[in-house]
Design a protein around this motif. Structure first.
Motif, PDB file in Angstrom:
ATOM      1  N   SER A  57       1.955  15.580 -23.021  1.00 38.57           N
ATOM      2  CA  SER A  57       1.019  15.384 -21.872  1.00 38.57           C
ATOM      3  C   SER A  57       0.990  16.549 -20.957  1.00 38.57           C
ATOM      4  CB  SER A  57       1.341  14.207 -21.045  1.00 38.57           C
ATOM      5  OG  SER A  57       2.717  14.421 -20.368  1.00 38.57           O
ATOM      6  N   ILE A  58      -0.030  16.648 -20.123  1.00 41.62           N
ATOM      7  CA  ILE A  58      -0.327  17.724 -19.155  1.00 41.62           C
ATOM      8  C   ILE A  58       0.007  17.238 -17.751  1.00 41.62           C
ATOM      9  CG2 ILE A  58      -2.687  17.212 -18.657  1.00 41.62           C
ATOM     10  CD1 ILE A  58      -0.943  20.899 -18.743  1.00 41.62           C
ATOM     11  N   ARG A  59       0.982  18.051 -17.132  1.00 40.08           N
ATOM     12  CA  ARG A  59       1.416  17.604 -15.835  1.00 40.08           C
ATOM     13  C   ARG A  59       1.259  18.702 -14.727  1.00 40.08           C
ATOM     14  NH1 ARG A  59       5.148  13.363 -16.508  1.00 40.08           N
ATOM     15  NH2 ARG A  59       4.213  12.103 -18.303  1.00 40.08           N
ATOM     16  N   PHE A  60       1.435  18.284 -13.590  1.00 37.18           N
ATOM     17  CA  PHE A  60       1.266  19.387 -12.425  1.00 37.18           C
ATOM     18  C   PHE A  60       2.383  19.114 -11.553  1.00 37.18           C
ATOM     19  CE2 PHE A  60      -2.930  18.727 -14.271  1.00 37.18           C
ATOM     20  CZ  PHE A  60      -3.165  19.774 -14.515  1.00 37.18           C
ATOM     21  N   LYS A  61       3.191  20.147 -11.439  1.00 40.22           N
ATOM     22  CA  LYS A  61       4.236  20.071 -10.358  1.00 40.22           C
ATOM     23  C   LYS A  61       3.908  19.775  -8.975  1.00 40.22           C
ATOM     24  CE  LYS A  61       8.635  21.924  -8.901  1.00 40.22           C
ATOM     25  NZ  LYS A  61       9.910  23.058  -9.045  1.00 40.22           N
ATOM     26  N   PHE A  79       2.217   3.173 -21.067  1.00 41.39           N
ATOM     27  CA  PHE A  79       1.345   4.161 -20.402  1.00 41.39           C
ATOM     28  C   PHE A  79       1.045   5.319 -20.948  1.00 41.39           C
ATOM     29  CE2 PHE A  79       0.574   6.700 -16.363  1.00 41.39           C
ATOM     30  CZ  PHE A  79      -0.574   6.328 -16.134  1.00 41.39           C
ATOM     31  N   ASP A  80       2.137   5.914 -21.700  1.00 42.29           N
ATOM     32  CA  ASP A  80       1.965   7.173 -22.575  1.00 42.29           C
ATOM     33  C   ASP A  80       0.719   6.884 -23.542  1.00 42.29           C
ATOM     34  OD1 ASP A  80       3.830   9.173 -21.626  1.00 42.29           O
ATOM     35  OD2 ASP A  80       5.261   7.867 -22.419  1.00 42.29           O
ATOM     36  N   LEU A  81       0.744   5.768 -23.978  1.00 43.76           N
ATOM     37  CA  LEU A  81      -0.393   5.356 -25.060  1.00 43.76           C
ATOM     38  C   LEU A  81      -1.635   5.164 -24.449  1.00 43.76           C
ATOM     39  CD1 LEU A  81       1.658   2.895 -27.300  1.00 43.76           C
ATOM     40  CD2 LEU A  81       1.045   5.221 -27.786  1.00 43.76           C
ATOM     41  N   GLN A  82      -1.878   4.887 -23.172  1.00 45.18           N
ATOM     42  CA  GLN A  82      -2.931   4.637 -22.739  1.00 45.18           C
ATOM     43  C   GLN A  82      -3.376   5.990 -22.240  1.00 45.18           C
ATOM     44  OE1 GLN A  82      -2.661   2.380 -18.995  1.00 45.18           O
ATOM     45  NE2 GLN A  82      -5.083   2.621 -18.521  1.00 45.18           N
ATOM     46  N   LEU A  83      -2.750   6.920 -21.896  1.00 41.09           N
ATOM     47  CA  LEU A  83      -3.105   8.167 -21.330  1.00 41.09           C
ATOM     48  C   LEU A  83      -3.619   8.900 -22.613  1.00 41.09           C
ATOM     49  CD1 LEU A  83      -0.274   9.294 -18.852  1.00 41.09           C
ATOM     50  CD2 LEU A  83      -2.791   9.034 -18.435  1.00 41.09           C
ATOM     51  N   ALA A  84      -3.141   8.533 -23.568  1.00 42.39           N
ATOM     52  CA  ALA A  84      -3.568   9.160 -25.108  1.00 42.39           C
ATOM     53  C   ALA A  84      -5.099   8.668 -25.538  1.00 42.39           C
ATOM     54  CB  ALA A  84      -2.621   8.961 -26.187  1.00 42.39           C
ATOM     55  N   PRO A 114     -11.648  14.961 -21.312  1.00 38.62           N
ATOM     56  CA  PRO A 114     -10.867  14.822 -22.617  1.00 38.62           C
ATOM     57  C   PRO A 114      -9.571  15.722 -22.672  1.00 38.62           C
ATOM     58  CG  PRO A 114     -13.440  14.805 -22.936  1.00 38.62           C
ATOM     59  CD  PRO A 114     -13.020  15.195 -21.722  1.00 38.62           C
ATOM     60  N   GLU A 115      -9.615  16.804 -22.071  1.00 39.25           N
ATOM     61  CA  GLU A 115      -8.411  17.693 -22.131  1.00 39.25           C
ATOM     62  C   GLU A 115      -7.249  16.945 -21.301  1.00 39.25           C
ATOM     63  OE1 GLU A 115      -8.586  20.429 -23.601  1.00 39.25           O
ATOM     64  OE2 GLU A 115     -10.603  20.854 -23.892  1.00 39.25           O
ATOM     65  N   TYR A 116      -7.294  16.201 -20.581  1.00 37.74           N
ATOM     66  CA  TYR A 116      -6.186  15.285 -19.881  1.00 37.74           C
ATOM     67  C   TYR A 116      -5.489  14.317 -20.740  1.00 37.74           C
ATOM     68  CZ  TYR A 116      -7.548  17.510 -15.415  1.00 37.74           C
ATOM     69  OH  TYR A 116      -8.097  18.459 -14.499  1.00 37.74           O
ATOM     70  N   LEU A 159      -9.700   6.749 -17.676  1.00 39.77           N
ATOM     71  CA  LEU A 159      -8.640   7.413 -16.952  1.00 39.77           C
ATOM     72  C   LEU A 159      -8.401   8.652 -16.933  1.00 39.77           C
ATOM     73  CD1 LEU A 159      -5.805   6.633 -15.490  1.00 39.77           C
ATOM     74  CD2 LEU A 159      -4.780   6.197 -17.626  1.00 39.77           C
ATOM     75  N   ALA A 160      -8.751   9.162 -18.006  1.00 36.58           N
ATOM     76  CA  ALA A 160      -8.722  10.977 -18.286  1.00 36.58           C
ATOM     77  C   ALA A 160      -9.596  11.331 -17.131  1.00 36.58           C
ATOM     78  CB  ALA A 160      -8.907  11.308 -19.499  1.00 36.58           C
ATOM     79  N   GLY A 161     -10.798  10.713 -17.089  1.00 34.96           N
ATOM     80  CA  GLY A 161     -11.863  10.968 -16.102  1.00 34.96           C
ATOM     81  C   GLY A 161     -11.346  10.830 -14.707  1.00 34.96           C
ATOM     82  N   GLN A 162     -10.777   9.936 -14.452  1.00 37.72           N
ATOM     83  CA  GLN A 162     -10.049   9.721 -12.975  1.00 37.72           C
ATOM     84  C   GLN A 162      -9.032  10.653 -12.612  1.00 37.72           C
ATOM     85  OE1 GLN A 162      -8.577   5.809 -12.510  1.00 37.72           O
ATOM     86  NE2 GLN A 162     -10.236   4.956 -13.829  1.00 37.72           N
TER      87      GLN A 162
END
Length: 310
Positions: A86-90, A43-48, A68-70, A53-56
């Motif tokens: 990766s960028i996350r949000f608490k 899943f990390d690779l998919q997020l890359a 693309p920033e995601y 998915l980044a758009g979602q």
């Protein structure tokens, strides 16, 4: 970033396993752990690479930057160190962004922190104030950093022989009848300990029902009266075959009696099988919960640390 620029999920799994506490290497077959970890890192690779998915994520979070920033980034940090960032949000709160170090090509050491901070600038569009990374090293190595959660775990058979005070028992939870009482118990602790809301939150009512359905949610009884919850869900953690603690709660009238350690013992006795590990995360500042877990012979096998970004 293209697939040709990235390691494989199997590569990431090997890196991740190498960063785990040596004790845990005796708790399961390496091949099984690598399989679990490869699934996580796929899943990390998919997020890359997955712009859809980044758009979602961009649409759902609505934090400002474009899709693309995601994307995740596999970066050369320095010397022999690469990292998946990766960028996350608490709590999915867009006002609390942070950079997650999902996996590194070798375990992180103190000399790496400045370079990791520089690498995190790939997410400067989000203005994240801090970065989080995993380390299985002793906590004393990171004494200057703020802790996040620690993982305390042990194989189920190793926990079943602990002492249990007379009058303390578990029974399977059948419904959410005590959920309001459990929420009130959390609120009482929050009142007495202002830092507690940042350290622990009660499981959601939906998760309570899921854990009941799994057959691994229990009411805590003290002298025959309801006195809290103890429950787990089965899924891999750190590549281990685990029963992961979802809730361990004592109501106010059962606190201060040194019952906490016995809840891990009772859970281990009520969970079937000998191959799984009982595991749970505890905030590094939650001294009472850490003491109870250690008192039950659960081992601190590592945790996450916060690094401030300039």
């Amino acid at each position: 970033m293209t697939l040709s620029d990235l390691p494989t999920a199997a590569d990431l799994a090997r890196f991740s396993l190498a960063a785990q506490h040596p004790l845990t290497l005796t708790w399961g077959a390496p091949s099984e752990r690598l399989s679990h970890l490869a699934g996580d890192h796929a899943f990390d690779l998919q997020l890359a690479t997955d712009l859809d998915l980044a758009g979602q994520r961009a649409a759902f979070l609505n934090a400002g930057p474009a899709a693309p920033e995601y994307l995740n980034h596999w970066v050369h940090v320095h010397s022999d160190l690469h990292a998946m960032l990766s960028i996350r949000f608490k709590g999915l709160d867009v006002s609390q962004p942070f950079v997650e170090v999902s996996v590194t090509s070798r375990p992180v050491v103190p000399a790496d922190l400045a370079a990791l901070g520089s690498a995190a600038q790939v997410y400067r569009a989000f203005q994240p104030p801090r970065l989080r990374f995993w380390s299985a090293a002793p906590q004393t190595i990171w004494a200057d950093l703020a802790p996040d959660r620690r993982v305390l775990a042990a194989p189920l058979p190793d926990l079943r022989g602990g002492a249990v005070p007379g009058g303390l028992t578990l029974r399977p939870t059948v419904d959410a009848a005590q959920y309001a009482e459990a929420c009130a118990a959390y609120a009482a602790v929050d009142t007495d300990h202002p830092g507690h809301p940042e350290q622990a939150r009660i499981l959601s009512e939906d998760d309570l029902h899921k854990t009941i359905a799994a057959g691994t949610m229990f009411d805590v009884l003290w002298q025959g009266q309801w006195a809290g919850y103890a429950g787990t869900q089965a899924y891999p953690q750190l590549g281990l075959d685990t029963q992961v603690i979802q809730e361990v709660l004592l109501a106010p009238h059962a606190r201060g009696r040194r019952l906490g350690a016995a809840l891990s013992t009772l859970l281990a006795r009520h969970l079937p099988g000998d191959q799984q590990v009982l595991s749970g995360t505890i905030h590094g500042h939650n001294r009472g919960a850490l003491q109870a877990a250690r008192g039950a012979s659960r081992h601190d096998i590592g945790g996450w640390w916060w690094v401030p970004l300039g």
